[in-house]
Design a protein around this motif. Structure first.
Motif, PDB file in Angstrom:
ATOM      1  N   GLY A 276      58.164  35.103  -1.317  1.00  0.00           N
ATOM      2  CA  GLY A 276      57.457  34.270  -2.156  1.00  0.00           C
ATOM      3  C   GLY A 276      55.978  34.171  -2.187  1.00  0.00           C
ATOM      4  N   THR A 277      55.319  33.801  -2.793  1.00  0.00           N
ATOM      5  CA  THR A 277      53.622  33.703  -3.054  1.00  0.00           C
ATOM      6  C   THR A 277      53.005  32.389  -3.028  1.00  0.00           C
ATOM      7  OG1 THR A 277      53.827  33.637  -5.413  1.00  0.00           O
ATOM      8  CG2 THR A 277      53.746  35.814  -4.557  1.00  0.00           C
ATOM      9  N   GLY A 278      53.932  31.494  -2.184  1.00  0.00           N
ATOM     10  CA  GLY A 278      53.668  30.161  -2.145  1.00  0.00           C
ATOM     11  C   GLY A 278      52.118  30.125  -1.216  1.00  0.00           C
ATOM     12  N   PHE A 279      52.002  31.120  -0.375  1.00  0.00           N
ATOM     13  CA  PHE A 279      50.802  31.122   0.696  1.00  0.00           C
ATOM     14  C   PHE A 279      49.980  32.204   0.260  1.00  0.00           C
ATOM     15  CE2 PHE A 279      54.231  29.121   2.947  1.00  0.00           C
ATOM     16  CZ  PHE A 279      53.392  27.888   3.229  1.00  0.00           C
ATOM     17  N   GLY A 280      50.137  32.857  -0.884  1.00  0.00           N
ATOM     18  CA  GLY A 280      49.313  34.158  -1.346  1.00  0.00           C
ATOM     19  C   GLY A 280      50.108  35.391  -1.451  1.00  0.00           C
ATOM     20  N   GLU A 281      49.431  36.294  -2.071  1.00  0.00           N
ATOM     21  CA  GLU A 281      50.168  37.863  -2.133  1.00  0.00           C
ATOM     22  C   GLU A 281      50.322  38.187  -0.868  1.00  0.00           C
ATOM     23  OE1 GLU A 281      51.552  38.931  -5.255  1.00  0.00           O
ATOM     24  OE2 GLU A 281      50.595  36.919  -6.352  1.00  0.00           O
ATOM     25  N   PRO A 282      51.455  39.049  -0.540  1.00  0.00           N
ATOM     26  CA  PRO A 282      51.788  39.723   0.562  1.00  0.00           C
ATOM     27  C   PRO A 282      50.331  40.426   1.087  1.00  0.00           C
ATOM     28  CG  PRO A 282      53.520  40.119  -1.012  1.00  0.00           C
ATOM     29  CD  PRO A 282      52.504  39.463  -1.711  1.00  0.00           C
ATOM     30  N   GLU A 283      49.694  41.206   0.115  1.00  0.00           N
ATOM     31  CA  GLU A 283      48.455  41.943   0.567  1.00  0.00           C
ATOM     32  C   GLU A 283      47.106  41.006   1.256  1.00  0.00           C
ATOM     33  OE1 GLU A 283      47.949  41.915  -3.944  1.00  0.00           O
ATOM     34  OE2 GLU A 283      49.754  41.898  -2.598  1.00  0.00           O
ATOM     35  N   ASP A 284      47.095  39.762   0.832  1.00  0.00           N
ATOM     36  CA  ASP A 284      46.373  38.757   1.164  1.00  0.00           C
ATOM     37  C   ASP A 284      46.480  38.675   2.756  1.00  0.00           C
ATOM     38  OD1 ASP A 284      45.752  38.443  -1.326  1.00  0.00           O
ATOM     39  OD2 ASP A 284      46.438  36.454  -1.720  1.00  0.00           O
ATOM     40  N   PHE A 285      47.708  38.975   3.579  1.00  0.00           N
ATOM     41  CA  PHE A 285      47.756  38.628   4.711  1.00  0.00           C
ATOM     42  C   PHE A 285      47.164  39.838   5.784  1.00  0.00           C
ATOM     43  CE2 PHE A 285      50.574  35.967   2.725  1.00  0.00           C
ATOM     44  CZ  PHE A 285      50.477  34.725   3.397  1.00  0.00           C
ATOM     45  N   VAL A 286      46.641  40.712   4.997  1.00  0.00           N
ATOM     46  CA  VAL A 286      45.773  41.949   5.759  1.00  0.00           C
ATOM     47  C   VAL A 286      44.436  41.559   5.971  1.00  0.00           C
ATOM     48  CG1 VAL A 286      45.339  44.373   6.084  1.00  0.00           C
ATOM     49  CG2 VAL A 286      47.419  43.650   4.868  1.00  0.00           C
ATOM     50  N   ASP A 287      44.193  40.520   6.966  1.00  0.00           N
ATOM     51  CA  ASP A 287      42.716  40.065   6.960  1.00  0.00           C
ATOM     52  C   ASP A 287      41.745  40.775   8.039  1.00  0.00           C
ATOM     53  OD1 ASP A 287      43.757  39.751   9.743  1.00  0.00           O
ATOM     54  OD2 ASP A 287      44.088  37.555   9.495  1.00  0.00           O
ATOM     55  N   ASN A 288      40.884  40.499   8.130  1.00  0.00           N
ATOM     56  CA  ASN A 288      39.473  41.289   8.906  1.00  0.00           C
ATOM     57  C   ASN A 288      40.282  41.652  10.292  1.00  0.00           C
ATOM     58  OD1 ASN A 288      37.907  41.491   6.774  1.00  0.00           O
ATOM     59  ND2 ASN A 288      36.757  39.748   7.374  1.00  0.00           N
ATOM     60  N   ARG A 289      40.720  40.749  11.042  1.00  0.00           N
ATOM     61  CA  ARG A 289      41.450  40.951  12.229  1.00  0.00           C
ATOM     62  C   ARG A 289      42.325  41.987  12.311  1.00  0.00           C
ATOM     63  NH1 ARG A 289      45.522  39.743  14.074  1.00  0.00           N
ATOM     64  NH2 ARG A 289      46.394  39.805  16.249  1.00  0.00           N
ATOM     65  N   LYS A 290      43.371  42.043  11.434  1.00  0.00           N
ATOM     66  CA  LYS A 290      44.618  43.122  11.136  1.00  0.00           C
ATOM     67  C   LYS A 290      43.790  44.437  10.889  1.00  0.00           C
ATOM     68  CE  LYS A 290      48.683  44.500  10.819  1.00  0.00           C
ATOM     69  NZ  LYS A 290      49.710  44.730  11.974  1.00  0.00           N
ATOM     70  N   GLN A 291      42.830  44.371   9.929  1.00  0.00           N
ATOM     71  CA  GLN A 291      42.093  45.684   9.659  1.00  0.00           C
ATOM     72  C   GLN A 291      41.518  46.202  10.802  1.00  0.00           C
ATOM     73  OE1 GLN A 291      39.414  44.968   6.344  1.00  0.00           O
ATOM     74  NE2 GLN A 291      41.036  44.103   5.011  1.00  0.00           N
ATOM     75  N   LYS A 292      41.001  45.427  11.591  1.00  0.00           N
ATOM     76  CA  LYS A 292      40.317  46.011  12.626  1.00  0.00           C
ATOM     77  C   LYS A 292      41.170  46.766  13.765  1.00  0.00           C
ATOM     78  CE  LYS A 292      36.898  45.229  16.703  1.00  0.00           C
ATOM     79  NZ  LYS A 292      37.293  46.540  17.228  1.00  0.00           N
TER      80      LYS A 292
END
Length: 120
Positions: free
Chosen positions: A58-74
């Motif tokens: 579901g998208t209740g908390f945002g799109e799936p790709e929104d969960f790749v934050d700066n910390r995860k990217q690093k």
């Protein structure tokens, strides 16, 4: 097994099949270095593609790709640096996100190429 793990594995399989259908070669799956895990490492046109797969129901908390934050990217970049070193890859690299939204028996897959750049 927890349902969210089943959902994640299903998303990764859908992402892998998508990449294969687009002519990518899969080099590694669930490759880990330290605290980071790279879901799929693919290769196409002399480029290594480090791919993060995010799957949601579901998208209740945002799109799936929104969960790749700066910390995860690093974490992904650090792991990718190690992979590049180990493989002695001298060519280009890219960071993609594959977003999978599963609703029952149906799903939507979004492949975001060059999703982010390593930050110095």
């Amino acid at each position: 097994m927890a349902q969210h793990l089943d959902t994640g594995r299903r998303g990764e399989l859908l992402a892998k099949n998508h990449l294969l259908s687009q002519g990518y070669e899969i080099l590694d799956e669930n490759w880990t270095h330290g605290k980071a895990e790279i879901d799929l490492i693919a290769y196409k046109d002399s480029v290594i593609i480090f791919t993060e797969v995010k799957t949601r129901t579901g998208t209740g908390f945002g799109e799936p790709e929104d969960f790749v934050d700066n910390r995860k990217q690093k974490l992904l970049v650090d792991a990718a640096d190690e992979y590049i070193y180990l493989m002695n890859h001298q060519g280009e690299v890219r960071f993609d996100i594959i977003s999978v939204l599963i609703k029952g028996d149906h799903y939507t897959l979004k492949h975001i190429e060059d999703a982010f750049w390593p930050q110095g």
